[in-house]
Scaffold this active site. Structure first.
Site, short mmCIF file in Angstrom:
data_model
loop_
_atom_site.label_atom_id
_atom_site.label_comp_id
_atom_site.label_asym_id
_atom_site.label_seq_id
_atom_site.Cartn_x
_atom_site.Cartn_y
_atom_site.Cartn_z
N HIS A 1 0.82 -1.21 0.00
CA HIS A 1 0.00 0.00 0.00
C HIS A 1 0.85 1.26 0.00
CE1 HIS A 1 -3.71 -2.18 0.43
NE2 HIS A 1 -3.21 -2.85 1.45
N ARG B 1 -17.72 2.86 -10.24
CA ARG B 1 -17.77 1.50 -9.70
C ARG B 1 -18.59 1.48 -8.42
NH1 ARG B 1 -12.11 -1.06 -8.17
NH2 ARG B 1 -12.38 0.26 -6.33
N GLU C 1 -11.90 -9.31 -12.99
CA GLU C 1 -10.74 -9.43 -12.13
C GLU C 1 -10.63 -10.81 -11.49
OE1 GLU C 1 -11.23 -6.36 -9.14
OE2 GLU C 1 -13.39 -6.55 -9.29
N ASN D 1 -4.88 -5.65 -11.25
CA ASN D 1 -4.26 -5.94 -9.95
C ASN D 1 -4.78 -7.26 -9.38
OD1 ASN D 1 -3.25 -3.42 -10.41
ND2 ASN D 1 -4.13 -2.46 -8.60
N ASP D 2 -6.09 -7.37 -9.28
CA ASP D 2 -6.66 -8.60 -8.72
C ASP D 2 -6.59 -9.76 -9.71
OD1 ASP D 2 -7.25 -8.01 -6.09
OD2 ASP D 2 -9.19 -7.12 -6.55
N ARG E 1 -0.37 -9.58 -3.53
CA ARG E 1 0.45 -8.44 -3.98
C ARG E 1 1.14 -7.76 -2.81
NH1 ARG E 1 -3.88 -3.74 -5.68
NH2 ARG E 1 -5.21 -3.83 -3.85
N CYS F 1 -8.34 -1.02 -16.18
CA CYS F 1 -8.24 0.08 -15.22
C CYS F 1 -7.31 -0.26 -14.06
CB CYS F 1 -9.62 0.47 -14.70
SG CYS F 1 -10.49 -0.85 -13.81
#
Length: 531
Positions: free
Chosen positions: A182, A323, A421, A442-443, A453, A489
């Site tokens: 993060h 979203r 994802e 990412n996912d 991650r 995205c």
């Protein structure tokens, strides 16, 4: 004569920084005089309340949902009686508040650090930060003000301390952490050069240093030749950025004349303050979690509507993809998400949570339907795994529209799409009745590779593997065959080094953090499809 020394780590956030080292302490606090058990009990509760106030202030100023989500995790912990039960029991038996709280939190930190699940191991640093924050408040010690023009060095750094730094040319070197943590995400978003996995032992405050966030290098006591080379590198980087800035106001067009749409990911209207809407093709992702974090009640329909309209007004008719709430996983919302899940990333998050809380979901859908009368709004559902989940979302949207119509409230039906994802959704993408698709890289990488991650030892698995590229190409091909828009995205969309792979896989719409727009447009201009 001082001898130059290099310490190699791993690149986490690009950029170059120079300045004196500032070694961060491990949260030591000053001594305090203990009182009677009732006084100690009250003192700890007051310190916890003050720490919660500190975190709420950081959430309010965070400016993005990544930061707010992590801070909300700490706030949720403070509200968890199980976390502090042992401390208050020890205080009742005569143990000083600081000793009791440290012992209780140390036990929790050890449990998290030893957990099999990488998510919980990564949260151990957040618990340590929370422990030290409360202990400082208990001891009456103010948080140390950190300068933004130094190279901060620590074993690890929680997001709350990163966000408290007024960054202005400095950098960050950590002994632990990963490029997908993060703090690394926050550092990239704020342009703070960062290195992780470096040997940070034995360093002294004030040592002159250079930090290269691209190469993952920390140079101590640089000699004249190294300093000159570093200055040249900085000048070259500035020249490259000036060149890329020339593409900012132009459409993104490949070397062989094909148009690519470049959009932005935002966490709220404040992210748009310095961005000219003419420089992008719209907003590819609005993370609505910012509306739910750091507060004592859930946002109502009118509050959500006002925010959505602000973003649509800024876009001026360009598409805005909002979203629905993606809570859970590493983004807990007290009073809404489920505490104590054994594996939050594989738990009740995203659409799974929304469908279990239709009372909350319908409020958001009503606000979105009303906002759709004010601009080019699209609604995107996160974490969809099964076609039935999207069907149920469409049914709830129908229900919201019918209720608004019955009440005479103006509304419109926005296109309803989904994030891809989860590998199962990518593999069976043709089965989903989605108006559009957006790949959450990412996912998708995390779930395809079965690698967190947040786990530094698995950093090599956080890169797009051939399997991930195949899934991206599969979704892009489905969109091309059916006339559905497909975008990406996730973080990959803002990384120029991965652009050839994404365009080669068939993607022509990318959404990214605003600072990446110029570099991506320049990279698009260099790309040419293979004959």
């Amino acid at each position: 004569m001082a001898i130059e020394e290099r310490r190699q780590g791993r690149a986490a956030a690009p950029g170059l920084a120079s300045g004196p080292l500032l070694i961060l302490d491990d949260g030591a606090t000053s001594a305090r005089v203990a009182g009677a058990p009732l006084q100690e009990d009250a003192a700890l509760r007051a310190a916890m309340a003050a720490a919660a106030g500190d975190l709420a202030a950081l959430v309010a100023g965070a400016g993005d949902d990544e930061a707010a989500g992590v801070l909300a995790f700490q706030m949720a912990l403070l509200e968890d009686d199980a976390l502090t039960e042992a401390a208050f029991a020890a205080i009742a038996e005569g143990t000083p508040a600081d000793v009791a709280f440290r012992a209780a939190l140390d036990a929790q930190v050890a449990d998290y650090a030893a957990a099999e699940d990488a998510y919980f191991r990564a949260r151990a640093a957040d618990l340590e930060d929370l422990r030290d924050r409360v202990l400082r408040r208990l001891a009456g010690v103010d948080d140390r003000a950190l300068p933004g023009d130094a190279i901060l060095v620590a074993r690890d750094l929680p997001p709350s301390r990163f966000l408290a730094v007024p960054w202005s040319g400095g950098g960050l070197a950590l002994g632990r952490g990963s490029a997908t943590s993060h703090v690394a995400i926050l550092a990239r978003a704020r342009g703070v050069p960062m290195v992780v996995g470096a040997d940070v032992g034995g360093l002294l405050d004030g040592t002159p240093a250079l930090l290269d966030g691209d190469a993952g290098t920390l140079v101590l006591r640089p000699d004249a030749a190294t300093s000159a080379a570093f200055a040249d590198q900085r000048a070259e980087r500035a020249e490259r950025r000036a060149f890329e800035a020339g593409f900012l106001a132009k459409p993104a067009v490949t070397a062989d004349g094909e148009r690519v749409r470049v959009m932005v990911n935002i966490a709220g209207p404040d992210d748009l303050a310095t961005l000219d809407p003419a420089h992008v093709d719209g907003v590819g992702l609005v993370r609505t979690e910012f509306l739910f974090h750091g507060r004592d009640r859930l946002p109502d329909e009118e509050e959500q509507l006002a925010v959505y309209r602000r973003i649509l007004d800024w876009a001026g008719g360009r598409p805005v993809t909002i979203r629905t709430l993606d809570a859970g996983g590493d983004k807990p919302v007290p009073g809404l998400t489920r505490p104590g899940e054994s594996n939050p990333f594989l738990g009740v998050r995203g659409v799974r949570l929304s469908l279990r809380r239709p009372d909350v979901f319908l409020v958001q859908l009503r606000a979105l339907a009303r906002a759709a009368t004010s601009g080019n709004l699209k609604v995107m559902v996160p974490m969809v795994s099964l076609p039935e989940e999207l069907r149920r979302c469409r049914t709830l949207l129908d229900e919201a529209l019918a209720a608004l119509a019955a009440a005479g409230v103006p509304a419109a039906r926005p296109p309803l799409g989904m994030m891809v994802e989860v590998p199962a959704a990518a593999l069976a993408v043709a089965a989903f009745d989605a108006d559009f698709l957006s790949i959450g890289s990412n996912d998708l990488i995390q779930y395809t590779m079965a690698a967190s991650r947040d786990e530094p030892d698995l950093a090599d698995l956080a890169e797009p593997s051939p399997a991930v590229v195949e899934l991206i190409a599969r979704v892009a091909a489905h969109g091309a065959a059916t006339g559905r828009e497909v975008s990406l995205c996730g973080d990959l969309g803002g990384e120029p080094g991965h652009l050839p792979m994404l365009l080669g896989a068939g993607l022509r719409t990318l959404s990214m953090a605003p600072p990446a727009v110029a570099a991506i447009k320049a990279a698009v201009g260099r790309w040419k499809a293979a004959p």
